[in-house]
Design a protein around this motif. Sequence first.
Motif, PDB file in Angstrom:
ATOM      1  N   GLN A 156      20.896 -52.546 -45.665  1.00 16.37           N
ATOM      2  CA  GLN A 156      19.747 -52.326 -46.536  1.00 16.37           C
ATOM      3  C   GLN A 156      20.242 -51.687 -47.832  1.00 16.37           C
ATOM      4  O   GLN A 156      21.231 -50.942 -47.828  1.00 16.37           O
ATOM      5  CB  GLN A 156      18.714 -51.421 -45.869  1.00 16.37           C
ATOM      6  CG  GLN A 156      18.043 -52.012 -44.651  1.00 16.37           C
ATOM      7  CD  GLN A 156      16.931 -52.984 -45.009  1.00 16.37           C
ATOM      8  OE1 GLN A 156      16.768 -53.341 -46.175  1.00 16.37           O
ATOM      9  NE2 GLN A 156      16.167 -53.405 -44.020  1.00 16.37           N
ATOM     10  N   LYS A 157      19.538 -51.960 -48.920  1.00 19.28           N
ATOM     11  CA  LYS A 157      19.932 -51.429 -50.223  1.00 19.28           C
ATOM     12  C   LYS A 157      18.942 -50.370 -50.705  1.00 19.28           C
ATOM     13  O   LYS A 157      17.740 -50.467 -50.471  1.00 19.28           O
ATOM     14  CB  LYS A 157      20.003 -52.553 -51.266  1.00 19.28           C
ATOM     15  CG  LYS A 157      21.016 -53.646 -50.938  1.00 19.28           C
ATOM     16  CD  LYS A 157      21.097 -54.623 -52.094  1.00 19.28           C
ATOM     17  CE  LYS A 157      22.065 -55.775 -51.809  1.00 19.28           C
ATOM     18  NZ  LYS A 157      21.469 -56.826 -51.001  1.00 19.28           N
ATOM     19  N   ILE A 158      19.490 -49.356 -51.379  1.00 17.82           N
ATOM     20  CA  ILE A 158      18.686 -48.353 -52.073  1.00 17.82           C
ATOM     21  C   ILE A 158      19.125 -48.376 -53.535  1.00 17.82           C
ATOM     22  O   ILE A 158      20.298 -48.109 -53.838  1.00 17.82           O
ATOM     23  CB  ILE A 158      18.885 -46.946 -51.495  1.00 17.82           C
ATOM     24  CG1 ILE A 158      18.492 -46.900 -50.013  1.00 17.82           C
ATOM     25  CG2 ILE A 158      18.077 -45.921 -52.283  1.00 17.82           C
ATOM     26  CD1 ILE A 158      18.777 -45.553 -49.359  1.00 17.82           C
ATOM     27  N   LEU A 179      25.421 -44.884 -39.003  1.00 18.44           N
ATOM     28  CA  LEU A 179      25.145 -45.301 -40.375  1.00 18.44           C
ATOM     29  C   LEU A 179      26.361 -45.078 -41.277  1.00 18.44           C
ATOM     30  O   LEU A 179      27.045 -44.056 -41.169  1.00 18.44           O
ATOM     31  CB  LEU A 179      23.964 -44.514 -40.961  1.00 18.44           C
ATOM     32  CG  LEU A 179      22.547 -44.910 -40.552  1.00 18.44           C
ATOM     33  CD1 LEU A 179      21.548 -43.990 -41.240  1.00 18.44           C
ATOM     34  CD2 LEU A 179      22.250 -46.356 -40.886  1.00 18.44           C
ATOM     35  N   GLU A 180      26.611 -46.036 -42.158  1.00 13.24           N
ATOM     36  CA  GLU A 180      27.624 -45.893 -43.204  1.00 13.24           C
ATOM     37  C   GLU A 180      27.003 -46.294 -44.539  1.00 13.24           C
ATOM     38  O   GLU A 180      26.094 -47.133 -44.580  1.00 13.24           O
ATOM     39  CB  GLU A 180      28.837 -46.776 -42.919  1.00 13.24           C
ATOM     40  CG  GLU A 180      29.668 -46.324 -41.721  1.00 13.24           C
ATOM     41  CD  GLU A 180      30.916 -47.158 -41.559  1.00 13.24           C
ATOM     42  OE1 GLU A 180      31.112 -48.117 -42.349  1.00 13.24           O
ATOM     43  OE2 GLU A 180      31.707 -46.862 -40.640  1.00 13.24           O
ATOM     44  N   VAL A 181      27.502 -45.695 -45.630  1.00 16.23           N
ATOM     45  CA  VAL A 181      26.965 -45.979 -46.955  1.00 16.23           C
ATOM     46  C   VAL A 181      28.104 -46.271 -47.918  1.00 16.23           C
ATOM     47  O   VAL A 181      29.124 -45.581 -47.919  1.00 16.23           O
ATOM     48  CB  VAL A 181      26.126 -44.798 -47.499  1.00 16.23           C
ATOM     49  CG1 VAL A 181      25.582 -45.126 -48.888  1.00 16.23           C
ATOM     50  CG2 VAL A 181      24.982 -44.466 -46.563  1.00 16.23           C
ATOM     51  N   GLU A 182      27.926 -47.306 -48.742  1.00 16.72           N
ATOM     52  CA  GLU A 182      28.849 -47.594 -49.835  1.00 16.72           C
ATOM     53  C   GLU A 182      28.057 -47.588 -51.140  1.00 16.72           C
ATOM     54  O   GLU A 182      26.957 -48.152 -51.204  1.00 16.72           O
ATOM     55  CB  GLU A 182      29.532 -48.943 -49.630  1.00 16.72           C
ATOM     56  CG  GLU A 182      30.525 -48.955 -48.471  1.00 16.72           C
ATOM     57  CD  GLU A 182      31.282 -50.269 -48.390  1.00 16.72           C
ATOM     58  OE1 GLU A 182      32.341 -50.383 -49.020  1.00 16.72           O
ATOM     59  OE2 GLU A 182      30.795 -51.175 -47.705  1.00 16.72           O
ATOM     60  N   MET A 183      28.633 -46.955 -52.181  1.00 18.28           N
ATOM     61  CA  MET A 183      27.980 -46.872 -53.484  1.00 18.28           C
ATOM     62  C   MET A 183      28.627 -47.835 -54.472  1.00 18.28           C
ATOM     63  O   MET A 183      29.839 -47.960 -54.533  1.00 18.28           O
ATOM     64  CB  MET A 183      28.098 -45.454 -54.053  1.00 18.28           C
ATOM     65  CG  MET A 183      27.012 -44.486 -53.627  1.00 18.28           C
ATOM     66  SD  MET A 183      25.342 -44.974 -54.115  1.00 18.28           S
ATOM     67  CE  MET A 183      25.550 -45.312 -55.862  1.00 18.28           C
ATOM     68  N   ALA A 196      23.071 -48.262 -53.456  1.00 19.00           N
ATOM     69  CA  ALA A 196      23.720 -47.819 -52.225  1.00 19.00           C
ATOM     70  C   ALA A 196      23.431 -48.852 -51.140  1.00 19.00           C
ATOM     71  O   ALA A 196      22.286 -49.284 -50.985  1.00 19.00           O
ATOM     72  CB  ALA A 196      23.194 -46.455 -51.798  1.00 19.00           C
ATOM     73  N   VAL A 197      24.452 -49.246 -50.412  1.00 14.05           N
ATOM     74  CA  VAL A 197      24.296 -50.218 -49.325  1.00 14.05           C
ATOM     75  C   VAL A 197      24.479 -49.481 -48.005  1.00 14.05           C
ATOM     76  O   VAL A 197      25.570 -48.981 -47.704  1.00 14.05           O
ATOM     77  CB  VAL A 197      25.307 -51.371 -49.447  1.00 14.05           C
ATOM     78  CG1 VAL A 197      25.118 -52.353 -48.301  1.00 14.05           C
ATOM     79  CG2 VAL A 197      25.145 -52.082 -50.783  1.00 14.05           C
TER      80      VAL A 197
END
Length: 354
Positions: A156-158, A179-183, A196-197
């Motif tokens: 999901q994208k923010i 959960l992991e996040v990539e910017m 942010a993905v």
Amino acid sequence: MKNKIIISTMFLLAALDVNAQKISVENNVINVGQVLYRVPVKAEFKLKNKGLRSLHIQDVETSCGCTTADYPKTVGGGNEFAISGEYNAETLGHFQKMLCVYSNGSKKPVVLTIKGVVVSELRSFSGEYSYTLGNLKTDVHNVEFDNVNIGDNPKQKIYILNTSEETAEPVFMHLPNYLEVEMYPAKIAPHHTGVAVLSLDSKKLHDLGLNQTDIYLGFAPGDKVADEKMITVSSVVLPAFQNLTAKEVADAPKIKLSTDLLDLGSFNGKNKLKGDIEIKNEGKSVLEIRNLQMFTMGLDVSLNKTKIEPGQSAKLKITAYAEQIKNIRSKPRVLMITNDPSMGKVTIEIKVKK
């Protein structure tokens, strides 16, 4: 005699031609448009075996190691099928990747093409940055991973806007292990945007139904956790029904609700509102309510029985509390996980006037 042999051979070739394989493709080229750097993109091609015999796919070769293919080995005569290709998006810029399909359906390989452009920032976002989280604004403050099967890795994208006069280096705090996040990009210049993905590893979720957690978006490393920077992340894990036989599906339970939108009206000074929903089993075996949860605070639910015999009913009582409902940030909903293969997940929306 020689003429008879020639004529017989002609008839044999004609018969073979009638049964020859033919592959039709709905669209040989799929343009996926903008793709975020290092976020894999998948394209699915729809094809059909127009022959009368089974189609056997020996191989699907890709134009580079950065692209993988998924395809069926055998397709019956006259049947439709799909071949998907996934590009890892490890290189910025325009790309064109090919999949060559080798089968007994054609002498030459069928060529499928995925094209697009890999970018460090999606510039086509036309929505609104409606939520303020410190010096950053986002398009959402609730992220939902809906209908997740164990083994899935949904994303999901923010979208983020830096409203300050300083360069932001967004950081997500209190991330659970699933959960992991990539910017993209890692740093956002003043009054610029980024994305942010969020990636969810469903193998690390062990409970069916609703999983919820609060994460926090900081302006830069070292930022402190605060309620105003909170983002709620929800995921709904579904039971697996993929391996059921046709008979098991035919004999399965079947849920029917009196309503999936319960309007409780207006509080008008009342502390709480109440309502009922009838749950009926119209199937052939026992209906099980395996999980009953609320997406938000402010609700209380009770069910008089969790196992419902065929033809029988149960009553779900729902109570909404004025003091808690006024503080929630999303629509009040109730989630049920059942053993009905056609409705493993049931969502009931609760409507109230604060």
